[in-house]
Design an enzyme around this catalytic site. Structure first.
Site, PDB file in Angstrom:
ATOM      1  CB  SER A   1      -0.992  -0.134   1.283  1.00 43.49           C
ATOM      2  OG  SER A   1      -1.755   1.258   1.200  1.00 43.49           O
TER       3      SER A   1
ATOM      4  CE  LYS B   1     -12.804  -0.577  -0.917  1.00 40.64           C
ATOM      5  NZ  LYS B   1     -12.163  -0.279  -2.145  1.00 40.64           N
TER       6      LYS B   1
ATOM      7  CG  ASP C   1     -12.669   3.051  -3.385  1.00 39.83           C
ATOM      8  OD1 ASP C   1     -11.826   3.469  -2.727  1.00 39.83           O
ATOM      9  OD2 ASP C   1     -13.147   2.224  -2.982  1.00 39.83           O
TER      10      ASP C   1
ATOM     11  CB  SER D   1      -2.597   4.596   2.236  1.00 44.49           C
ATOM     12  OG  SER D   1      -3.514   4.383   1.025  1.00 44.49           O
TER      13      SER D   1
ATOM     14  N   GLY E   1      -4.357   4.209 -11.991  1.00 44.41           N
ATOM     15  CA  GLY E   1      -4.825   3.923 -10.826  1.00 44.41           C
ATOM     16  C   GLY E   1      -4.227   4.645  -9.737  1.00 44.41           C
TER      17      GLY E   1
END
Length: 266
Positions: free
Chosen positions: A16, A68, A104, A18, A229
Site C-alpha cells: 500500500s 471493505k 473510491d 497510502s 490507478g
C-alpha cells in the site's frame, strides 16, 4: 500514542502507498498525528482492530481488500455512497460509534478530471469491466456524475445484479463500439478488443501496481488517453485525509512521493 492516530487496514498491506501519501501530508501540515498500516489476519482480527478504534485508540481507518464489505457491515452509520457501493474504504470512530463512507468514487472522478480533462462525464458513454466491489464504486460514481454506464462481466448474473442496484445496463463487446470511457475494475488484464473503440476513447485502470498496466499500455499504443490507478488512489486519499485529520491536504506532490516508493520497491 500521538494525538491523532489513523491508518489503513488490509491483507496483504505491505504494497500500500497510502501510508507514504498520508505521512507526507501529515509532515507538511505539521500535525501531531500518525498513519500506520494494519494487516489483520482474518475477519475476527479486523473486528478486534475496530474494537480498538471504538475504544478511542484510533481516529479512523482507510480499508482495502479483503475487509471493505465487512467494514460496511460493522458500521453503525453509513453514507449513501458506501451503501450504494456495498462496501466502505473509510471508517471514522466517533464516541464509540463507527461511521462508514466510500471515497473510491471521488477518487475515480478526480483521476479522470486530472488525466482526461476533455472527457465530459455528464454526456459520457462508459463501459465498466467487472462486477465486484471496485466495479460497484466505479458505476455508482459515474452514474452520479451523469454518465450512462454499461457493465461487462464474465458472469452475467453478477453484472445484472450490479446494474439493477445502480441503474446501469448490461452488455457485451458490442458496447465498446460507442464507448467514450472504459474502466477496468478487474484485478487482471481484461480480454477485450481495443480496436473496437472510438479513436478518442479514454481508458482507465483502477489498479496502480504496476502503474502502466498491460491494458493501459495497449491503449496508449493505439493513441488512446490512459488514466492510471495512482491518480485514483491519490484522489480518494484527499477526502479521506480531511475526514481523518480535520484539515485539507497541504500542497505536496504526493504523486512524486508515491512514485519514489514504487521505484524503491521495484
Amino acid at each position: 500514542m500521538t494525538r491523532l492516530a489513523a491508518g489503513v487496514a488490509g491483507n496483504p498491506i505491505g504494497h500500500s502507498l497510502s501510508p507514504a501519501i498520508h505521512r507526507a501530508w501529515i509532515a507538511a501540515a505539521e500535525l501531531d498525528a500518525d498513519y500506520r498500516p494494519f494487516e489483520p489476519a482474518d475477519a475476527a482480527d479486523f473486528d478486534r482492530l475496530l474494537d480498538s478504534g471504538r475504544a478511542g485508540e484510533l481516529r479512523g481507518l482507510n480499508v482495502t481488500a479483503p475487509f471493505k464489505e465487512q467494514a460496511l457491515v460493522r458500521a453503525d452509520l453509513a453514507s449513501r455512497t458506501a451503501s450504494a457501493c456495498g462496501s466502505a474504504n473509510l471508517l471514522l470512530f466517533e464516541d464509540g460509534r463507527l461511521r462508514a463512507d466510500s471515497t473510491d468514487g471521488a477518487g475515480l472522478v478526480a483521476a479522470l478530471s486530472e488525466q482526461a480533462p476533455d472527457l465530459r462525464l455528464p454526456s459520457c458513454r462508459a463501459v465498466v469491466l467487472g462486477a465486484g466491489g471496485a466495479a460497484r464504486a466505479a458505476v455508482a460514481a459515474l452514474r452520479d456524475a451523469g454518465a450512462s454506464v454499461v457493465v461487462i462481466n464474465r458472469t452475467r448474473s453478477r453484472a445484472e445484479a450490479l446494474a439493477a442496484d445502480l441503474g446501469a445496463a448490461v452488455g457485451g463487446p458490442e458496447a465498446l463500439v460507442a464507448a467514450d470511457l472504459v474502466v477496468n475494475a478487474l484485478s487482471a488484464a481484461p480480454d477485450i478488443d481495443l480496436s473496437a473503440l472510438p479513436p478518442d476513447a479514454v481508458l482507465m485502470d483502477m489498479t496502480y501496481r504496476p502503474l502502466e498496466t498491460a491494458f493501459l499500455a495497449a491503449g496508449r499504443a493505439r493513441g488512446l488517453v490512459a488514466v492510471d490507478g495512482l491518480a485514483m488512489l491519490i484522489g480518494q486519499a484527499r477526502p479521506s485525509f480531511e475526514a481523518l485529520f480535520g484539515v485539507p491536504p497541504p500542497p505536496v506532490d504526493v504523486r512524486a512521493v508515491a512514485l519514489a516508493v514504487m521505484g524503491a520497491a521495484a
